[in-house]
Design an enzyme around this catalytic site. Sequence first.
Site, PDB file in Angstrom:
ATOM      1  N   THR A  89       0.877  -1.182   0.000  1.00 56.00           N
ATOM      2  CA  THR A  89       0.000   0.000   0.000  1.00 56.00           C
ATOM      3  C   THR A  89       0.913   1.231   0.000  1.00 56.00           C
ATOM      4  OG1 THR A  89      -0.085  -0.176   2.420  1.00 56.00           O
ATOM      5  CG2 THR A  89      -1.953  -1.084   1.200  1.00 56.00           C
ATOM      6  N   PHE A 150       2.653  -5.467  13.207  1.00 57.11           N
ATOM      7  CA  PHE A 150       3.605  -4.551  13.850  1.00 57.11           C
ATOM      8  C   PHE A 150       5.045  -5.033  13.776  1.00 57.11           C
ATOM      9  CE2 PHE A 150      -0.546  -4.205  15.894  1.00 57.11           C
ATOM     10  CZ  PHE A 150      -0.824  -2.858  15.682  1.00 57.11           C
ATOM     11  N   ASN A 206       2.774   3.737  14.363  1.00 52.36           N
ATOM     12  CA  ASN A 206       3.919   4.147  13.541  1.00 52.36           C
ATOM     13  C   ASN A 206       4.188   5.648  13.656  1.00 52.36           C
ATOM     14  OD1 ASN A 206       4.634   1.632  12.720  1.00 52.36           O
ATOM     15  ND2 ASN A 206       4.089   1.880  10.571  1.00 52.36           N
ATOM     16  N   CYS A 258       7.921   1.985   5.682  1.00 51.28           N
ATOM     17  CA  CYS A 258       6.633   2.243   6.348  1.00 51.28           C
ATOM     18  C   CYS A 258       6.507   3.567   7.094  1.00 51.28           C
ATOM     19  CB  CYS A 258       6.303   1.080   7.268  1.00 51.28           C
ATOM     20  SG  CYS A 258       5.872  -0.379   6.288  1.00 51.28           S
ATOM     21  N   ARG A 326      14.582   0.775   0.717  1.00 52.82           N
ATOM     22  CA  ARG A 326      13.419   1.638   0.475  1.00 52.82           C
ATOM     23  C   ARG A 326      13.397   2.808   1.459  1.00 52.82           C
ATOM     24  NH1 ARG A 326       8.573  -2.654   0.401  1.00 52.82           N
ATOM     25  NH2 ARG A 326       9.862  -3.594   2.005  1.00 52.82           N
TER      26      ARG A 326
END
Length: 428
Positions: A89, A150, A206, A258, A326
């Site tokens: 996502t 998580f 997060n 993330c 990333r």
Amino acid sequence: MFVRRIAVIGAGYVGLTTGTCLASLGHRVVCADVNAAKIERLSRGKVDILEPGLAELVSGNVSAGRLSFVVGAAAAVTDAEVVFLCVPTPMGESGAADLAAVEAVIAEVRELLPAGCVVVNKSTVPVGTAAWVARLLGRDDVAVVSNPEFLREGSAVPDFLNPDRIVVGSDAQYAAERVAALYAKLGAPTVLTDAASAEMVKYAANCFLAMKLSYVNALAELSERLGANVLDVTEGIGYDRRIGQSFLSPGPGWGGSCLPKDTRALLQVSRVVDFDFPLLRATIDTNERQRERMVEKVAHAVGRPLAGARICALGLTFKAGTDDLRDSPALAVAGLLRDAGAELTAYDPGVPAAVPGLTDGITVVDDPYRAAKDASALVVLTEWPEFRALDWAQLADAVQQRVVVDTRNVLDFDVLRRVGFQVTGLGR
Ligand code: NAD
Ligand code: UGA
């Protein structure tokens, strides 16, 4: 224990870990992915990602007949009692999460799902997605559950098997209970709630972690200006159980696949509902600023214009223990140094060679001593513990100028100083 037939769609960090660990708990799992080459390798027990313990668990569960791999979601779901969505996502253009992969999977499986099956969103998705998925499905006989994940990269297996908590949310209680029961053996505290709250928990967690890190990075800068040592400051606050010792290490900024996308996604949905969230905006801005600050630090330590200077970057991955590049702050800082005209050579234990499209303009070598040759400065950007154990006398001979900037505070400064390095840490 009730053994369930489970389909996991998406065999990446989250999907492969989820499928494999649920198989270890005794369930029958089929993992599906669109990437046929990945599925072919997984079927032979070959795991592409660097996750300690994962390859062994995959092989063990495949041999025991509890885990198998197929190409495409359609091939995995027809017999499933529970279907986990673990597809990407990523950040869309507006900053919001892009749900195209979720939508594609639902379109592919909606008519194939057996009656009574439960669809579980494990991907990180905005509040309201469970309701949206239920509408896309258009099936009264299929329930939708949110069960955010998580785990951290680099410790995915132990995080999954020893979680701080399990969060399961649904507007259909029986479905939430069925999903929670899959994890019963783990004995973790379980939060059973509605779908929207479960979805919110993931972003709340997060963003809180990101906020904690931006706060610490700001404290590091302030400590430098005021003559304090941020490592003692964080130790001092960390003993307070309300604050805790973890996630208090300053660095070149937080990154990865993330935290950056999830902070932006929550900010974007806040805007949509007309909620001003300056705390979250400042968290993100502080992080952007941190990368530039690292470049200023290096320039100051080198003591000459960066243009034409040889700089050796130690570390490129977004954190130690992973090969994931990333949204890596280390890579971003290396890129900024390169853009300032420095000649960049990098060594990272997880990245043995150049990665086209990511490390362009940076020479990646598989030997730290070669990377350091003739450098005007060595800059530690990822907290790999092996950097501390390098032969610093040999490095002192290799470099042109004995300058080290340790943006992760991982090195033993006394050892370096003994062999003639001038060392700059962060926040001390
Ligand atoms: P990833 O990119 O490692 O894996 C996703 C996999 O899904 C890929 O293998 C891809 O080929 C596959 N895929 C894409 N479209 C598909 C389709 N239509 N059908 C079948 N397979 C398809 O991603 P990830 O890191 O595992 O993240 C997945 C989700 O989990 C994201 O929402 C992420 O935010 C969330 N998450 C990630 C982590 C983490 O540490 N990486 C932790 C918690 C939550
Ligand atoms: C993070 C969360 O920790 C997981 O709980 C969550 O499931 C995951 O995101 C996700 O949703 O994908 P991860 O991306 O693996 O996990 O990385 P972290 O260990 O959280 O580190 C994130 C960044 O913060 C890294 O760049 C790391 O170097 C940095 N960091 C972390 C610090 O600078 N200091 C610290 O003390 C801790």
